[in-house]
Write an enzyme that holds these catalytic residues in place. Sequence first.
Site, mmCIF file in Angstrom:
data_model
loop_
_atom_site.group_PDB
_atom_site.id
_atom_site.type_symbol
_atom_site.label_atom_id
_atom_site.label_comp_id
_atom_site.label_asym_id
_atom_site.label_seq_id
_atom_site.Cartn_x
_atom_site.Cartn_y
_atom_site.Cartn_z
ATOM 1 N N ASP A 447 0.829 -1.211 0.000
ATOM 2 C CA ASP A 447 0.000 0.000 0.000
ATOM 3 C C ASP A 447 0.862 1.259 0.000
ATOM 4 O O ASP A 447 2.071 1.217 0.279
ATOM 5 C CB ASP A 447 -0.909 -0.028 1.244
ATOM 6 C CG ASP A 447 -2.268 0.593 0.987
ATOM 7 O OD1 ASP A 447 -2.360 1.490 0.133
ATOM 8 O OD2 ASP A 447 -3.230 0.191 1.661
ATOM 9 N N ASP A 511 -10.815 1.735 -3.267
ATOM 10 C CA ASP A 511 -11.335 1.465 -1.931
ATOM 11 C C ASP A 511 -12.857 1.471 -1.924
ATOM 12 O O ASP A 511 -13.464 1.215 -0.885
ATOM 13 C CB ASP A 511 -10.801 2.502 -0.927
ATOM 14 C CG ASP A 511 -9.442 2.097 -0.366
ATOM 15 O OD1 ASP A 511 -8.989 0.980 -0.680
ATOM 16 O OD2 ASP A 511 -8.833 2.892 0.372
HETATM 17 C C1 GLA Z 1 -5.772 1.602 2.187
HETATM 18 C C2 GLA Z 1 -6.184 0.464 1.298
HETATM 19 C C3 GLA Z 1 -7.243 -0.367 1.967
HETATM 20 C C4 GLA Z 1 -6.700 -0.889 3.274
HETATM 21 C C5 GLA Z 1 -6.236 0.260 4.138
HETATM 22 C C6 GLA Z 1 -5.542 -0.230 5.366
HETATM 23 O O1 GLA Z 1 -6.804 2.532 2.328
HETATM 24 O O2 GLA Z 1 -6.614 0.933 0.052
HETATM 25 O O3 GLA Z 1 -7.637 -1.419 1.132
HETATM 26 O O4 GLA Z 1 -5.632 -1.769 3.023
HETATM 27 O O5 GLA Z 1 -5.346 1.121 3.443
HETATM 28 O O6 GLA Z 1 -5.131 0.802 6.182
#
Ligand code: GLA
Length: 708
Positions: A447, A511
Amino acid sequence: MWHAHVKTLRLDDGQATLILALHGKGLPEPLYFGAPLPADDDMGLAHALTSAFSKGSFDALPPITLLPEEGRGSTAQPGLVATAPDGTRWLTAFTLTNTEATATTLCLDAADEAAELTLTLDLRLEDGLLKAATTLKNTSETRPLLVSTLMAPTLIIPPTFTRMLSFGGRWTGEFDATEVPLTQGAIVREARQGRTGHEHAPATIVMEETTGQNRGEAIGVQLAWSGGHRLIVEELSDGRRTVSFGKYLRQGECVLAPGEAIKTPTLIAAHSATGLSGITQRFHASIRRHIGTQRWPRPITCNSWEAVYFNHDLGRLKRLVDKAAALGAERFLLDDGWFKGRNDDTTSLGDWTVDPIKWPNGLTPLIDHVHEKGLEFGLWIEPEMINEESDLFRAHPDWRLADAAYPPVPGRHQFVLDLTNPAAFDHIFSAIDAILTKYPIGAIKWDHNRPLSAASAEGRPAAMRQTSAMLALMDALIAKHPTVEFESCAGGGGRIDGAVLTRAGRVWLSDSNDAVERMRLQSAASLLLPPEVVGSHVGPRVCHTSGRILPMTTRAWTAAARHMGFELDLAELTDEEEATLRAAVAWHKQNREVIHTGITSRLTVPEPDAYGELIALPDQSRFVAFASFVRAPTRTASKPLRLMGLDPDRRYEVRLANPEAINTMLTKTPAGIAKAPVTLSGRALMAAGVALPLHVPATVFVLEGRAV
Ligand code: GLA
């Protein structure tokens, strides 16, 4: 002959032809990029495409070369902007010094002795795609060079192309494709946040007025780079149009020391004579050829994030694994929350050791359980970041990528770790390597949750170097752990590009797992991304990012169209929801070979806010088709959906794979396909189509076809 002084160069791979004109010793001019042309047309084309030019300007129309130069009279957006530190030596007029060519590759060397620079242009055709990059070298023995622009080779847009698909977006709303008319002047899209970005996918498509999903010409271009980028589509005052792409460079970010060189990322260009489907197919082929490690068949993935967030409890997670396994999951990925002190998003980034309170016996008890259930184990990391509240920051406050003279700008309470500092790089490599070595981990979700704003190292802008260091870190970890599948995520789809996808095998598209939002998102992203790399998870009944409540059939079949997974507390499922999900998972497993290796054709769904695609095995013996409707029907009778990409001379049996999506309250008399499968020639399916059942808002219908 009048054009005796013009020479041509060509690249041809049987799927596309690129023809360049050489004017004297200068850099070549791209004349044509498109469907294959006979080789004996090249000189004639150079003649035929020579435009008349009016009085009132230069004596001759300056060619638009692969690297437009003001020193050769070009007024196009320059391919190179560079000066000596005192602002002199800004002009160039490169002269070709060497040409090496095969049928499909071309390497051109050029030099400008006065400027003390050499240039290399690499061009090749692969699967009908043009791949091109520019290398600039400072040959001075004493003088550094400040480079603020270096573009990959510039291409010409044919004059009948009048529209551009421009990709914008935001967090939870990536790949927002808007049509923009091409008019005089430049359209500039700059991603200045240091990562690929939600806001500007590094791609565009230019096309004719009448280009549609399956008709008309189009040229798509992408830049294979995971950092800031700059796209320019320009119409000059003389009417010619160009497209060029390069890294976004800040003033002072790129200083070439004497003898030093810089290479642009690769520009990937596709021509299509079959509308957006042709672009889609070529870009899919390109991603597939160079994709990072991928597990096959693509495992149904249960992700813990929206199920438990930071609340890691072994008992609860085991129950989630049990339920996921019973529903057909094949991978369990433990998302954010597992490392030292990480109870919310304000702390701990940088401390990549297992949290001793939540995980007193380490991750082994969970991993063993995941394995006992027959699933692969995956883990989330965000290695490029640091929180002030972390052991790493307390030990190395100077490892933050920031300028000590200014307050650093936080994002999601976090800061960027300076990977251009070898000590920080080595530390983070060792920490992640230790986790991957200690635990049997099959997948990593990588990420990157904030922009690289104000990224500064040693007082100089550092976003570009940070991106290179990040890619080097990925490369080092992949070299050591080559069987691990990496997933690229940056707050969802903030890092999706042709560079990271040579390392990662999957992307987290967004997301947003609101299935209705995903209809548009997945359809637009499929212009660039083949289905097997696009993670799509069945989300909670009440979507966490939109608050919308959607039926399981919509959630399940939207996810089933890509690399399927679950991301919800599975304990919330009703028996009916569970039965629907189970059926969609079983269907996905039976059909994933088609979805994940097939050829995508875009379908025109005759309703507003509706999206369609057909994915057929390359031998056209089987297919699946998805039609997704955001809104209610505009008329009282449902319309036929014309299919594409089939063998016209074969007969196919077509059935509706998800009859539970039919709203029986609305329907008086059912569609034919709802009563019994249809058997028709591919020709009839493409020319006439199949009437779908009546839809309600937020419906997905899925057809499945087999040659009989
Ligand atoms: C980001 C990712 C999510 C999740 C969060 C965890 O927002 O896109 O899918 O992994 O971080 O903190």
